[in-house]
Design a protein around this motif. Structure first.
Motif, PDB file in Angstrom:
ATOM      1  N   SER A  19       0.823  -1.211   0.000  1.00  0.00           N
ATOM      2  CA  SER A  19       0.000   0.000   0.000  1.00  0.00           C
ATOM      3  C   SER A  19       0.858   1.262   0.000  1.00  0.00           C
ATOM      4  N   LYS A  20       1.919   1.261   0.790  1.00  0.00           N
ATOM      5  CA  LYS A  20       2.779   2.442   0.864  1.00  0.00           C
ATOM      6  C   LYS A  20       3.527   2.672  -0.445  1.00  0.00           C
ATOM      7  N   LEU A  21       3.988   1.600  -1.078  1.00  0.00           N
ATOM      8  CA  LEU A  21       4.681   1.752  -2.359  1.00  0.00           C
ATOM      9  C   LEU A  21       3.732   2.240  -3.444  1.00  0.00           C
ATOM     10  N   GLN A  22       2.530   1.724  -3.443  1.00  0.00           N
ATOM     11  CA  GLN A  22       1.544   2.190  -4.421  1.00  0.00           C
ATOM     12  C   GLN A  22       1.223   3.659  -4.204  1.00  0.00           C
ATOM     13  N   ALA A  23       1.154   4.089  -2.945  1.00  0.00           N
ATOM     14  CA  ALA A  23       0.894   5.504  -2.652  1.00  0.00           C
ATOM     15  C   ALA A  23       2.036   6.396  -3.137  1.00  0.00           C
ATOM     16  N   LEU A  24       3.237   5.826  -3.220  1.00  0.00           N
ATOM     17  CA  LEU A  24       4.393   6.562  -3.736  1.00  0.00           C
ATOM     18  C   LEU A  24       4.458   6.555  -5.259  1.00  0.00           C
ATOM     19  N   GLY A  25       3.518   5.847  -5.879  1.00  0.00           N
ATOM     20  CA  GLY A  25       3.441   5.832  -7.333  1.00  0.00           C
ATOM     21  C   GLY A  25       4.121   4.661  -8.012  1.00  0.00           C
ATOM     22  N   HIS A  26       4.558   3.680  -7.247  1.00  0.00           N
ATOM     23  CA  HIS A  26       5.230   2.526  -7.829  1.00  0.00           C
ATOM     24  C   HIS A  26       4.235   1.421  -8.183  1.00  0.00           C
ATOM     25  N   GLU A  27       4.646   0.557  -9.095  1.00  0.00           N
ATOM     26  CA  GLU A  27       3.879  -0.640  -9.404  1.00  0.00           C
ATOM     27  C   GLU A  27       4.305  -1.713  -8.402  1.00  0.00           C
ATOM     28  N   ALA A  28       3.552  -1.855  -7.341  1.00  0.00           N
ATOM     29  CA  ALA A  28       3.883  -2.804  -6.275  1.00  0.00           C
ATOM     30  C   ALA A  28       2.972  -4.012  -6.378  1.00  0.00           C
ATOM     31  N   ILE A  29       3.571  -5.187  -6.431  1.00  0.00           N
ATOM     32  CA  ILE A  29       2.831  -6.426  -6.637  1.00  0.00           C
ATOM     33  C   ILE A  29       3.013  -7.329  -5.430  1.00  0.00           C
ATOM     34  N   ALA A  30       1.905  -7.739  -4.821  1.00  0.00           N
ATOM     35  CA  ALA A  30       1.944  -8.668  -3.696  1.00  0.00           C
ATOM     36  C   ALA A  30       2.086 -10.093  -4.216  1.00  0.00           C
ATOM     37  N   ALA A  31       3.152 -10.769  -3.801  1.00  0.00           N
ATOM     38  CA  ALA A  31       3.406 -12.140  -4.234  1.00  0.00           C
ATOM     39  C   ALA A  31       3.434 -13.049  -3.016  1.00  0.00           C
ATOM     40  N   SER A  32       2.663 -14.126  -3.066  1.00  0.00           N
ATOM     41  CA  SER A  32       2.598 -15.069  -1.957  1.00  0.00           C
ATOM     42  C   SER A  32       2.067 -16.389  -2.496  1.00  0.00           C
ATOM     43  N   PRO A  33       2.136 -17.458  -1.704  1.00  0.00           N
ATOM     44  CA  PRO A  33       1.563 -18.728  -2.177  1.00  0.00           C
ATOM     45  C   PRO A  33       0.098 -18.595  -2.595  1.00  0.00           C
ATOM     46  N   ASN A  34      -0.642 -17.687  -1.961  1.00  0.00           N
ATOM     47  CA  ASN A  34      -2.043 -17.496  -2.336  1.00  0.00           C
ATOM     48  C   ASN A  34      -2.203 -16.947  -3.746  1.00  0.00           C
ATOM     49  N   SER A  35      -1.178 -16.254  -4.235  1.00  0.00           N
ATOM     50  CA  SER A  35      -1.227 -15.714  -5.594  1.00  0.00           C
ATOM     51  C   SER A  35      -0.423 -16.558  -6.576  1.00  0.00           C
ATOM     52  N   GLY A  36       0.002 -17.760  -6.120  1.00  0.00           N
ATOM     53  CA  GLY A  36       0.729 -18.667  -7.003  1.00  0.00           C
ATOM     54  C   GLY A  36       2.223 -18.457  -7.051  1.00  0.00           C
ATOM     55  N   VAL A  37       2.765 -17.720  -6.070  1.00  0.00           N
ATOM     56  CA  VAL A  37       4.209 -17.465  -6.015  1.00  0.00           C
ATOM     57  C   VAL A  37       4.746 -18.030  -4.707  1.00  0.00           C
ATOM     58  N   ASN A  38       5.629 -19.008  -4.811  1.00  0.00           N
ATOM     59  CA  ASN A  38       6.143 -19.691  -3.622  1.00  0.00           C
ATOM     60  C   ASN A  38       7.657 -19.772  -3.723  1.00  0.00           C
ATOM     61  N   ALA A  39       8.343 -18.947  -2.940  1.00  0.00           N
ATOM     62  CA  ALA A  39       9.805 -18.933  -2.999  1.00  0.00           C
ATOM     63  C   ALA A  39      10.399 -20.250  -2.523  1.00  0.00           C
ATOM     64  N   LEU A  40       9.739 -20.918  -1.578  1.00  0.00           N
ATOM     65  CA  LEU A  40      10.285 -22.158  -1.034  1.00  0.00           C
ATOM     66  C   LEU A  40      10.353 -23.247  -2.099  1.00  0.00           C
ATOM     67  N   THR A  41       9.351 -23.322  -2.958  1.00  0.00           N
ATOM     68  CA  THR A  41       9.341 -24.321  -4.032  1.00  0.00           C
ATOM     69  C   THR A  41       9.836 -23.763  -5.359  1.00  0.00           C
ATOM     70  N   GLY A  42       9.888 -22.443  -5.467  1.00  0.00           N
ATOM     71  CA  GLY A  42      10.251 -21.798  -6.732  1.00  0.00           C
ATOM     72  C   GLY A  42       9.066 -21.542  -7.646  1.00  0.00           C
ATOM     73  N   GLU A  43       7.899 -22.018  -7.265  1.00  0.00           N
ATOM     74  CA  GLU A  43       6.708 -21.888  -8.113  1.00  0.00           C
ATOM     75  C   GLU A  43       6.374 -20.425  -8.378  1.00  0.00           C
ATOM     76  N   GLY A  44       6.243 -20.069  -9.650  1.00  0.00           N
ATOM     77  CA  GLY A  44       5.782 -18.751 -10.039  1.00  0.00           C
ATOM     78  C   GLY A  44       6.782 -17.624  -9.935  1.00  0.00           C
ATOM     79  N   LEU A  45       8.011 -17.889  -9.495  1.00  0.00           N
ATOM     80  CA  LEU A  45       8.967 -16.806  -9.296  1.00  0.00           C
ATOM     81  C   LEU A  45       9.363 -16.135 -10.604  1.00  0.00           C
ATOM     82  N   ASP A  46       9.694 -16.921 -11.612  1.00  0.00           N
ATOM     83  CA  ASP A  46      10.150 -16.337 -12.872  1.00  0.00           C
ATOM     84  C   ASP A  46       9.089 -15.422 -13.474  1.00  0.00           C
ATOM     85  N   GLU A  47       7.848 -15.862 -13.432  1.00  0.00           N
ATOM     86  CA  GLU A  47       6.766 -15.054 -13.995  1.00  0.00           C
ATOM     87  C   GLU A  47       6.553 -13.770 -13.174  1.00  0.00           C
TER      88      GLU A  47
END
Length: 253
Positions: A19-47
């Motif tokens: 929220s704070k980054l978006q308020a500063l005008g940046h394109e801030a994207i929330a990435a988490s297992p719920n959105s298909g991005v899992n750093a532990l498994t690597g799933e979705g990181l490249d995309e």
């Protein structure tokens, strides 16, 4: 405007950072297992990292068991750093803890030390934001410190910081074009850990007694007086005081 991917972007700190980054005008994207991005498994990181300028990692292990937390922070960070190199990311920002640069035997801290080492040696320009304990965790710290109905906590110093201030520090660091290496952030007041809990529980009309017990463990280890506070004079100090934070943050039902 930068594209900034926030790993753990739906959690307590991550959602505020987005929220704070978006308020500063940046394109801030929330990435988490719920959105298909899992750093532990690597799933979705490249995309997720395609076209990203900055990656912020505020993710946290769901388990504090020593081996689980070590695997979470080492495997996840290694996967994330590899994906960042492939994507051409120019700034890695990670939220970590005040105290990792001091001798201590806390298993969770040992996992964060291993994570920090991977980041420092990765070749990706980085900022490590070392935060003191969050004010939001005072209730859970009291809960895990119960012995026969009494809260046992050491008098070791803690300088708690509000989660919103942590998010401000992380967002401002991510928005900066210049990686800063290691920085420490903290709240404005230092208390004995027992005093911190006693004040919070009293304000919330929690009847539990808090006693000072310097042999009581903190997340699995006995700590020294200054393990959890910043090095003198070097920290970025925020203004939110405990007596300001408590009325605005009642305990969750």
């Amino acid at each position: 405007m930068a594209k900034i991917v926030v790993i753990g972007g739906t959690g307590l700190i991550g959602s505020k950072v987005v929220s704070k980054l978006q308020a500063l005008g940046h394109e801030a994207i929330a990435a988490s297992p719920n959105s298909g991005v899992n750093a532990l498994t690597g799933e979705g990181l490249d995309e997720a990292l395609a076209g990203a300028n900055v990656v912020v990692d505020v993710s946290n292990s769901p388990s504090f068991a020593p081996q689980d937390v070590l695997e979470f922070f080492t495997t996840g960070t290694a996967n994330l750093l590899a994906a960042e190199k492939a994507a051409g990311v120019t700034h890695h920002v990670a939220l970590t803890i005040v105290g990792t640069q001091r001798p201590q035997n806390i298993p969770y801290f040992a996992a964060k030390v291993a994570q920090e080492k991977l980041i420092r040696e990765s070749g990706v320009p980085y900022s490590l934001v070392h935060a003191t304990q969050f004010m939001e965790f005072v209730g859970s710290i009291a809960d895990i410190s119960m012995v026969d109905g009494v809260v046992h906590l050491p008098g070791a110093l803690v300088q708690p910081i509000a989660a919103d201030d942590v998010a401000t520090a992380v967002a401002d660091t991510a928005a900066s074009k210049r990686p800063v290496g290691d920085i420490e952030i903290a709240g404005p007041e230092a208390f004995g850990m027992d005093e911190w809990a006693r004040r919070a529980l009293a304000f919330r009309r929690d009847p539990r007694t808090v006693v000072r017990d310097d042999t009581a463990p903190y997340y699995g280890a006995v700590i020294e007086e200054r393990t959890l506070v910043p090095f003198d004079g070097d920290a970025w100090i925020f203004e939110t005081r405990l007596d300001q934070w408590l009325p605005a943050n009642p305990p969750r039902a």
